[in-house]
Motif scaffolding. Structure first.
Motif, short mmCIF file in Angstrom:
data_model
loop_
_atom_site.label_atom_id
_atom_site.label_comp_id
_atom_site.label_asym_id
_atom_site.label_seq_id
_atom_site.Cartn_x
_atom_site.Cartn_y
_atom_site.Cartn_z
N GLY A 147 0.84 -1.30 0.11
CA GLY A 147 -0.03 0.08 0.01
C GLY A 147 0.85 1.25 0.09
O GLY A 147 0.32 2.37 -0.40
N LEU A 148 1.94 1.27 0.58
CA LEU A 148 2.91 2.39 0.79
C LEU A 148 2.13 3.67 1.16
O LEU A 148 2.05 4.66 0.37
N PRO A 149 1.78 3.74 2.41
CA PRO A 149 0.86 4.65 2.76
C PRO A 149 1.70 5.92 2.99
O PRO A 149 2.91 5.80 3.54
N LYS A 150 1.01 7.22 2.87
CA LYS A 150 1.66 8.34 3.60
C LYS A 150 0.76 8.99 4.01
O LYS A 150 -0.43 8.81 4.07
N LYS A 151 1.37 9.64 5.24
CA LYS A 151 0.64 10.34 6.26
C LYS A 151 -0.37 11.47 5.83
O LYS A 151 -0.33 11.91 4.61
N GLY A 152 -1.55 11.29 6.11
CA GLY A 152 -2.74 12.20 5.68
C GLY A 152 -3.70 11.39 4.77
O GLY A 152 -4.73 11.88 4.24
N GLU A 153 -3.18 9.98 4.26
CA GLU A 153 -4.19 9.55 3.33
C GLU A 153 -5.30 9.03 3.86
O GLU A 153 -5.18 8.63 4.80
N LYS A 154 -6.12 8.76 2.72
CA LYS A 154 -7.47 8.22 3.36
C LYS A 154 -7.52 6.83 2.93
O LYS A 154 -7.30 6.48 1.82
N VAL A 155 -7.97 5.79 3.96
CA VAL A 155 -7.79 4.54 3.88
C VAL A 155 -9.14 3.95 4.07
O VAL A 155 -9.82 4.21 4.98
N PHE A 156 -9.44 2.92 3.17
CA PHE A 156 -10.64 2.07 3.39
C PHE A 156 -10.40 0.67 3.56
O PHE A 156 -9.49 0.33 2.67
N VAL A 157 -11.02 0.22 4.50
CA VAL A 157 -10.53 -1.40 4.87
C VAL A 157 -12.18 -2.03 4.74
O VAL A 157 -13.11 -1.87 5.66
N SER A 158 -12.30 -3.25 4.01
CA SER A 158 -13.60 -3.97 4.05
C SER A 158 -13.23 -5.31 4.88
O SER A 158 -12.01 -5.48 5.11
N ALA A 159 -14.16 -5.74 5.31
CA ALA A 159 -14.00 -6.89 6.54
C ALA A 159 -13.15 -6.34 7.31
O ALA A 159 -12.30 -7.13 7.78
N ALA A 160 -13.45 -5.20 7.94
CA ALA A 160 -12.46 -4.51 8.75
C ALA A 160 -12.41 -5.00 10.13
O ALA A 160 -11.32 -4.72 10.98
N SER A 161 -13.31 -5.87 10.79
CA SER A 161 -13.24 -6.35 11.97
C SER A 161 -12.34 -7.66 11.95
O SER A 161 -12.50 -8.20 13.12
N GLY A 162 -11.98 -8.28 10.99
CA GLY A 162 -11.70 -9.58 10.84
C GLY A 162 -10.13 -9.47 11.52
O GLY A 162 -9.43 -8.46 11.97
N ALA A 163 -9.52 -10.62 11.43
CA ALA A 163 -8.17 -10.81 11.72
C ALA A 163 -7.19 -9.75 11.11
O ALA A 163 -6.47 -9.05 11.74
N VAL A 164 -7.27 -9.75 9.87
CA VAL A 164 -6.16 -8.78 9.11
C VAL A 164 -6.87 -7.30 9.15
O VAL A 164 -6.07 -6.38 9.44
N GLY A 165 -8.01 -7.23 8.91
CA GLY A 165 -8.83 -5.86 8.70
C GLY A 165 -8.45 -4.85 10.13
O GLY A 165 -8.16 -3.79 9.67
N GLN A 166 -8.61 -5.48 11.35
CA GLN A 166 -8.52 -4.61 12.61
C GLN A 166 -7.22 -4.15 12.62
O GLN A 166 -7.02 -3.10 13.16
N LEU A 167 -6.17 -5.03 12.20
CA LEU A 167 -4.72 -4.44 12.24
C LEU A 167 -4.38 -3.31 11.24
O LEU A 167 -3.69 -2.48 11.54
N VAL A 168 -4.90 -3.50 10.07
CA VAL A 168 -4.79 -2.76 8.96
C VAL A 168 -5.31 -1.13 9.56
O VAL A 168 -4.61 -0.26 9.21
N GLY A 169 -6.43 -1.35 10.06
CA GLY A 169 -7.15 -0.11 10.45
C GLY A 169 -6.17 0.67 11.61
O GLY A 169 -5.98 1.82 11.62
N GLN A 170 -5.52 -0.07 12.34
CA GLN A 170 -4.87 0.39 13.54
C GLN A 170 -3.31 0.74 12.87
O GLN A 170 -2.75 1.86 13.40
N PHE A 171 -2.69 0.02 12.00
CA PHE A 171 -1.64 0.61 11.10
C PHE A 171 -1.75 1.85 10.64
O PHE A 171 -1.00 2.67 10.78
N ALA A 172 -3.02 2.09 9.77
CA ALA A 172 -3.24 3.19 9.22
C ALA A 172 -3.30 4.52 10.20
O ALA A 172 -2.61 5.44 9.84
N LYS A 173 -4.04 4.02 11.44
CA LYS A 173 -4.08 5.70 12.31
C LYS A 173 -2.53 5.55 12.77
O LYS A 173 -2.26 6.73 12.91
N LEU A 174 -1.77 4.48 12.99
CA LEU A 174 -0.36 4.79 13.49
C LEU A 174 0.50 5.45 12.56
O LEU A 174 1.38 6.20 12.75
N SER A 175 0.10 5.53 11.24
CA SER A 175 0.67 6.12 10.17
C SER A 175 0.06 7.46 9.70
O SER A 175 0.62 8.05 8.73
N GLY A 176 -0.80 8.11 10.74
CA GLY A 176 -1.27 9.21 10.46
C GLY A 176 -2.31 9.41 9.38
O GLY A 176 -2.36 10.23 8.86
#
Lengths: 341, 341
Positions: A147-176
């Motif tokens: 994904g190569l996220p940059k600070k301030g970018e807008k991220v959408f996660v589907s199946a977001a409460s699943g094993a992977v999704g819940q982590l992606v969302g938290q990684f996104a927040k930790l990345s600004g």
């Protein structure tokens, strides 16, 4: 130890359409808990088994499928196990490992099988089926490396409460980043907003039009879509991507039970919006596992990353737990406990 | 010079479905061939106009469309023009340029319009609608910058005898790749094999099953697919991609005339095969235009790259030429000549 009983979850035959509990069977085999002289195999006692979306995929009779299950054989998947005996120099009796094993009490795995030794035992062992195992590396590699996220970018996660999704969302927040997740129940949406710190979340089952929903949460569009579901969601996302957006194709759980997948019709958006849509397979990133642990273990201990599991007890409840995964019944990572040590 | 007649090709209204000649009209306007005092605009005499697939896309009434045509206005597109008068310091009377202009004899373009000055005039001027213009940069940027080809890789190009496809195939050969093209007639297939040096080519209209056809030409699979058509072809390609393959999404001409695009169903292959599917827009690569010319002009002069045009004469024949593009009637790059100097 000699021959003991070995309960197994068997796939009766290839599956078409929705997985049902009756497609699976509990069988009682036997296994000898000694390695033959000179064997380099590893004998495992399976403690925790992981229910993962990819497993449904391996149950279909599709030509050229990579390593499908064989009918009338036990399921295979990720798990946490304890070494009972080992002919492999890297493992010894009592070692805790995670890796690919079978849905049975004891498994004999070939020496070539990749097993990761568990070093950190001051976190729940079951975490190695999820946040510290395959789904964790999946979220980490997919979000950061693909994904190569940059600070301030807008991220959408589907199946977001699943094993992977819940982590992606938290990684996104930790990345600004700003992150919104979709899930299939009010409980899950609450979890996303109140437990995992997503900026917002919605129940896709209550949205008559996903395109409209996405425009509401992303009026300026989506920079990174972490794709776990495919089908109609992907089609709506394509209409809402921003220029130079990235679609990280991790999974398409909505498609695995269809004999004919849903057609995705908005792919011309890839052109005008210069979108990179990229699939990946987690095992390619296993060489970075120790780097991943360095990133995540301190965050777990400091409470900066949280993790929710849905625990089912006993191999007999495996079929129901697995079927429930495709119905979205689990809240958080679906784990099956066979034994705690 | 004062006011003169200015013939135009007008889009009557938004188009649904197949483009017909009756959707377009020849109108006779007038234009003053003098710039007002103090104007920084540029007055062009249009010599060659380019028929390009993206034009159909701009004729649909789709919300959020980037710069669609306005009904009852002349079409716009790429062309080669001569500067009649200029209020812009970078251009002077007599300069030959290529860039975005209108389908009319004379055009007044704003100073912000990007026009490329034509320096090499020892090649046919019409080439600047194709091999040395937008389609040339498209093929170059798409194949080299997005596709990242490696020697020995297997390349598939759809719409392979078109302006972009014929160049991609030749770039692939010059890069040491194996390349197969698909096109819609025997003449085009002959051209691919005998003129452009593709390793092989086939007529997709004669293939009952594209998946089978691709398996025949690519028994080991496809590393790079240069996507010009979309729809069913893309679906068949997805089944035949190799691990770490790239799909360069340049265009989807088969979809532009559909009110409901065909659904693409095999996208889960992106995951298992770690495919990168990436769209791009040629204008992002215009800063590399001079580098591109350095690459291609010597090759044209040495005969290492050849180029085939299909020339229509006169603005009156513009509607037929453009409609023919979507029927695949053109053999090679479709150009419309208004004047030769």
């Amino acid at each position: 130890m000699g021959e003991v009983k070995n309960k197994q979850v068997i796939l009766k035959d290839y599956v078409t359409g929705l997985l049902k509990e009756s497609d699976l069977d509990i069988a009682e085999g036997t296994i000898t808990l000694n390695l033959p002289e000179g064997s380099n195999e590893i004998l495992l006692k399976n403690l925790y088994l992981s229910c993962d979306p990819f497993m449904r995929n391996l149950m279909s009779d599709i030509p050229d499928r990579f390593l499908p299950y064989a009918p009338a054989s036990p399921l295979a998947g990720y798990g946490v196990s304890k070494v009972v005996e080992s002919g492999h120099p890297d493992y010894k009796k009592g070692d805790l490992v995670w890796g690919f094993t079978k849905w049975e009490e004891y498994s004999l795995v070939p020496s070539a099988q990749i097993l990761f030794k568990i070093e950190h035992t001051d976190v729940p062992l079951s975490y190695y089926t999820g946040i510290l195992g395959m789904p964790g590396v999946t979220a980490y590699a997919g979000f950061f490396e693909v994904g190569l996220p940059k600070k301030g970018e807008k991220v959408f996660v589907s199946a977001a409460s699943g094993a992977v999704g819940q982590l992606v969302g938290q990684f996104a927040k930790l990345s600004g980043c700003y992150v919104v997740g979709s899930a299939g129940s009010k409980d899950k949406v609450d979890l996303l907003k109140n437990k995992f710190g997503f900026d917002d979340a919605f129940n896709y089952k209550e949205e008559p039009d996903l395109n409209t929903a996405l425009k509401r949460y992303f009026p300026e569009g989506i920079d990174i879509y972490f794709e776990n579901v495919g089908g109609k969601t992907l089609d709506a996302v394509l209409l809402n991507m921003r220029i130079n957006g990235r679609i990280v194709v991790c999974g398409m759980i909505s498609q695995y039970e269809r004999s004919q997948p849903e057609g995705v019709t908005n792919l011309t958006n890839l052109i005008t919006k210069r979108i990179r849509m990229q699939g990946f397979v987690v095992s390619d990133y296993y060489p970075k596992y120790s780097k991943f642990l360095e990133y995540i273990v301190p965050k777990i201990k400091e409470g900066k990353i949280v993790y929710v599991e849905d625990i089912a007890e006993g191999l007999e409840n495996g079929p129901a737990a697995l079927v429930g995964l495709f119905k979205g019944l689990n809240v958080g990572k679906q784990v099956l406990v066979l034994a705690r040590e």
